[in-house]
Design an enzyme around this catalytic site. Structure first.
Site, PDB file in Angstrom:
ATOM      1  N   LYS A 114       0.825  -1.211   0.000  1.00  0.00           N
ATOM      2  CA  LYS A 114       0.000   0.000   0.000  1.00  0.00           C
ATOM      3  C   LYS A 114       0.859   1.261   0.000  1.00  0.00           C
ATOM      4  CE  LYS A 114      -4.422  -1.644   1.735  1.00  0.00           C
ATOM      5  NZ  LYS A 114      -5.488  -1.528   2.729  1.00  0.00           N
ATOM      6  N   LYS A 196      -4.139 -10.025  -6.926  1.00  0.00           N
ATOM      7  CA  LYS A 196      -5.454 -10.370  -6.364  1.00  0.00           C
ATOM      8  C   LYS A 196      -6.527  -9.405  -6.892  1.00  0.00           C
ATOM      9  CE  LYS A 196      -6.220  -7.692  -2.207  1.00  0.00           C
ATOM     10  NZ  LYS A 196      -6.838  -7.556  -0.925  1.00  0.00           N
ATOM     11  N   LYS A 199     -10.850  -4.170  -4.989  1.00  0.00           N
ATOM     12  CA  LYS A 199     -11.819  -3.107  -5.247  1.00  0.00           C
ATOM     13  C   LYS A 199     -11.152  -1.772  -5.522  1.00  0.00           C
ATOM     14  CE  LYS A 199     -13.288  -3.775  -0.728  1.00  0.00           C
ATOM     15  NZ  LYS A 199     -13.547  -3.674   0.633  1.00  0.00           N
TER      16      LYS A 199
END
Ligand code: AMP
Ligand code: TRP
Length: 332
Positions: A114, A196, A199
């Site tokens: 992130k 993966k 969203k």
């Protein structure tokens, strides 16, 4: 409440709820709910670690509430609630942060990923994210935590923190176990099957539970596969096709071998088309129920109010114990 064991999980209302969330997490919640006393959170405090549009975050929180129920979770027997409605999460998180090491938090792969993705906003919340997650789980003395594979490391850290705390102060926290099924724990992106399904990526890379059926068909038709035409489960050499087979096997509730058999002799075109129909038929009743629930916001709002109170009263018991153990002065 009966003396069933406690199950806890959460999902961030930070974007569209994807087929990955459904297969990797929610469908397991539904499978397990009758055997446990369950809490399911909308992890809105976690969502703040990435910049959100306030109105969107608010809207998604109530959407996720309705989706949990639409996917089959019983709203009466489970505590479906919003993390920020229970101040004890943030309070315990502070205490636990004093029992978490910089080194172990810095090793979290999600923090590293992130940080790369949001290089202009590597905030302290992104770093202490797993401590808040530990607080979520430990506040309710949870026994079982069903999550997708990407949360395994956070769960191990939760256990480490709990054991460290218990080692100093005695048995304060239940040490939770993870529930991470092998095959379906990681549904991959339709555009890049080595990543993966997330969203926060391009909408064409995921299927949202609220996508129109035409969009679902279009996205699956375009899903990346590979150049040979063989339909078999081989995640290393055929990640795209294997991902489609995983989706099929999860939604049809058949083994991977049976999924392979169902497509033997067929081409990729047919594979994608058949899977699109399986996805659409699975999602159709979910959307119908979701649309109904969303017409009754007062009901959803009341549910959140009641459940916030229920969650607070459980959480407060643990928090009081923790405050006492660490030596915070209690008013008599
Ligand atoms: P998040 O969307 O990060 O809040 O994740 C909520 C839950 O869904 C967690 O248990 C995740 O591990 C799970 N999850 C998210 N994406 C996937 C995916 N692509 N495949 C399987 N599980 C997933
Ligand atoms: N961090 C989890 C995720 O992104 C969501 C989450 C927050 C969670 N608190 C939790 C999952 C507690 C399980 C238990 O997937």
């Amino acid at each position: 409440m009966e003396t069933k064991k406690i199950l806890y999980s959460g999902i961030q209302p930070s974007g569209a709820i994807t087929l990955g969330n459904y297969i990797g997490a929610i469908s397991n919640f539904v499978k397990l709910e009758s055997q446990y006393n369950c809490l399911f959170a909308m992890a809105d405090l976690h969502a703040l670690t990435v910049r959100q549009v306030p109105a969107d975050l608010r809207a998604r929180t109530i959407q996720l509430t309705a989706l949990y129920i639409a996917c089959g979770l019983n709203p009466e027997n489970n505590i479906i609630y919003c993390q920020s409605h229970v101040p004890q999460h943030a309070e315990l998180s502070w205490i636990l942060s004093c029992f978490s090491y910089m080194g172990e938090l810095g090793r979290m792969t999600q923090f590293k990923a992130k940080s790369e993705k949001n290089s202009e906003n590597i905030n302290a919340g992104l770093f202490t994210y797993p401590v808040l997650m530990a607080a979520d789980i430990l506040l309710y003395q949870s026994d079982l935590v069903p999550v997708g594979a990407d949360q395994k490391q956070h769960l191990e850290l939760t256990r480490d923190i709990a054991q460290r705390f218990n080692g100093i102060y005695g048995d304060v926290f239940t040490i939770p176990d993870g529930y991470i099924p092998k095959v379906t724990a990681k549904i991959m992106s339709l555009m890049d099957p080595l990543k993966k399904m997330s969203k926060s990526d391009d909408p064409d890379s995921y299927i949202s539970l609220l996508d129109s059926f035409d969009d679902i068909r279009r996205k699956l038709k375009r899903a990346v596969t590979d150049s040979d035409a063989d339909i078999r489960f081989d995640p290393e050499n055929k990640p795209g096709v294997s991902n489609l087979l995983s989706i099929y096997s999860a939604l049809k509730n058949v083994s991977i071998e049976e999924a392979e058999k169902d497509f033997s002799g067929k081409g990729y075109g047919e594979l994608k088309k058949d899977i699109a129909e399986v996805v659409v038929e699975h999602i159709r009743p979910i959307q119908e129920k979701y649309n109904m629930l969303m017409q009754d916001k007062a009901y959803l709002n009341d549910l959140l109010k009641t459940n916030a109170e229920k969650a607070q009263s459980i959480a407060q018991k643990t928090l009081r114990k923790v405050y006492k153990k660490v030596g915070l002065y209690q008013i008599k």
